[in-house]
Design a protein around this motif. Sequence first.
Motif, mmCIF file in Angstrom:
data_model
loop_
_atom_site.group_PDB
_atom_site.id
_atom_site.type_symbol
_atom_site.label_atom_id
_atom_site.label_comp_id
_atom_site.label_asym_id
_atom_site.label_seq_id
_atom_site.Cartn_x
_atom_site.Cartn_y
_atom_site.Cartn_z
ATOM 1 N N ALA A 1 30.189 68.918 50.777
ATOM 2 C CA ALA A 1 31.353 68.247 52.192
ATOM 3 C C ALA A 1 32.306 67.194 51.605
ATOM 4 N N GLY A 2 31.567 65.694 51.319
ATOM 5 C CA GLY A 2 32.143 65.077 51.353
ATOM 6 C C GLY A 2 32.885 65.026 50.186
ATOM 7 N N PRO A 3 32.377 65.064 48.970
ATOM 8 C CA PRO A 3 33.263 65.220 48.459
ATOM 9 C C PRO A 3 34.859 65.774 47.946
ATOM 10 N N LEU A 4 34.816 67.050 48.472
ATOM 11 C CA LEU A 4 35.426 68.195 48.454
ATOM 12 C C LEU A 4 36.550 67.237 50.031
ATOM 13 N N ALA A 5 36.198 67.384 50.499
ATOM 14 C CA ALA A 5 36.626 66.779 51.473
ATOM 15 C C ALA A 5 37.725 65.620 51.368
ATOM 16 N N GLY A 6 37.339 65.223 50.286
ATOM 17 C CA GLY A 6 38.432 63.949 49.061
ATOM 18 C C GLY A 6 38.753 64.338 47.868
ATOM 19 N N VAL A 7 38.550 64.656 48.362
ATOM 20 C CA VAL A 7 39.545 65.608 47.151
ATOM 21 C C VAL A 7 40.529 65.997 47.633
ATOM 22 N N LEU A 8 40.207 67.041 48.416
ATOM 23 C CA LEU A 8 41.710 67.760 49.800
ATOM 24 C C LEU A 8 42.025 67.585 50.604
ATOM 25 N N LYS A 9 42.014 65.470 50.404
ATOM 26 C CA LYS A 9 42.816 64.853 50.881
ATOM 27 C C LYS A 9 43.196 65.606 52.890
ATOM 28 N N MET A 10 41.818 65.247 52.482
ATOM 29 C CA MET A 10 41.200 65.623 54.596
ATOM 30 C C MET A 10 41.637 64.019 55.035
ATOM 31 N N PRO A 11 42.270 64.297 56.449
ATOM 32 C CA PRO A 11 42.387 62.756 57.099
ATOM 33 C C PRO A 11 41.212 61.927 57.156
ATOM 34 N N TYR A 12 41.088 60.740 56.387
ATOM 35 C CA TYR A 12 39.276 59.959 56.712
ATOM 36 C C TYR A 12 39.011 60.221 58.413
ATOM 37 N N TRP A 13 40.343 60.142 59.188
ATOM 38 C CA TRP A 13 39.358 60.095 60.914
ATOM 39 C C TRP A 13 38.891 61.313 61.092
ATOM 40 N N LYS A 14 39.613 62.651 60.973
ATOM 41 C CA LYS A 14 38.838 63.584 60.990
ATOM 42 C C LYS A 14 37.728 64.526 60.597
ATOM 43 N N PHE A 15 37.575 63.337 59.015
ATOM 44 C CA PHE A 15 36.345 63.867 58.354
ATOM 45 C C PHE A 15 35.105 62.903 59.096
ATOM 46 N N LEU A 16 35.473 61.614 59.606
ATOM 47 C CA LEU A 16 34.599 60.569 59.884
ATOM 48 C C LEU A 16 34.039 61.026 60.506
ATOM 49 N N ILE A 17 34.836 62.071 62.317
ATOM 50 C CA ILE A 17 34.698 62.258 63.273
ATOM 51 C C ILE A 17 33.206 63.837 62.911
ATOM 52 N N ALA A 18 34.010 64.555 62.146
ATOM 53 C CA ALA A 18 32.655 65.875 61.447
ATOM 54 C C ALA A 18 31.788 65.015 60.969
ATOM 55 N N ASN A 19 31.939 64.430 60.552
ATOM 56 C CA ASN A 19 30.182 63.489 59.292
ATOM 57 C C ASN A 19 29.850 62.926 60.587
ATOM 58 N N VAL A 20 30.289 62.290 61.620
ATOM 59 C CA VAL A 20 29.012 61.333 62.493
ATOM 60 C C VAL A 20 28.606 62.619 62.919
ATOM 61 N N LEU A 21 29.237 63.290 63.437
ATOM 62 C CA LEU A 21 28.492 64.352 64.690
ATOM 63 C C LEU A 21 27.830 65.233 63.846
ATOM 64 N N GLY A 22 27.917 65.706 62.635
ATOM 65 C CA GLY A 22 27.281 66.558 61.659
ATOM 66 C C GLY A 22 25.960 66.010 61.393
ATOM 67 N N GLY A 23 26.132 64.761 61.342
ATOM 68 C CA GLY A 23 24.946 63.838 60.895
ATOM 69 C C GLY A 23 23.785 63.640 61.343
#
Length: 221
Positions: free
Chosen positions: A127-149
């Motif tokens: 999830a983390g590395p691939l989201a970065g490789v695919l250039k997912m906007p960080y704010w979207k990643f952060l929301i999903a990351n925090v909630l998922g964690g």
Amino acid sequence: MHIQEWLETVPAIAVYLLVGGVIGLESLGIPLPGEIVLVSATLLAASQDHINPYVLGGCAVAGAIIGDSIGYLIGRKGGKPLLDWLGRKFPKHFGPHHVATAEKAFTKWGMWAVFVGRFIALLRIFAGPLAGVLKMPYWKFLIANVLGGIVWAGGTVALIYTVGKVAEEWIGKFSWLGLVAALLFGLGSFVVMRIKAKKASRESEATAGRSTEAEAVAAAE
């Protein structure tokens, strides 16, 4: 020394650091058994009063969020060459069909892949590395990351701790049986996840094989 007395000598800080560290490294992209470590530590907390389940859950959540965030940054900087390198280093976890499956999930679900991926062994590593490789906007990643964690780590600790407390009432007088039960429960969870991951891998390989065959036929025509 009685096994119960030995378990009481295990420093709580060591358990917290182990859980946070293993989950963090797994979320970063290193294939480690984060789930079995979390389950085993939670069952230990259910039988040992000196291990605080709230602190344990907090460490697990922090490890998941921080590890995923570092993985995102590494993926953002490393790009596709990073996935190729990981594929050579860890072919059983980052092979071409694994990458294809993860990319397909991200294309289909977007930021939800980060959230849902926390509950799936393969995507939890990716999830983390691939989201970065695919250039997912960080704010979207952060929301999903925090909630998922929070939901995955916090929910796992809450559920397993409750189960462990109930089980302890039945087998508390046989401390060695309690330890065996905890280990078997954790091992069973790990085996189930491994079976699911292998099944998903086989389905991915079959899909990739059909796609390649279809492309070859189309090219021939």
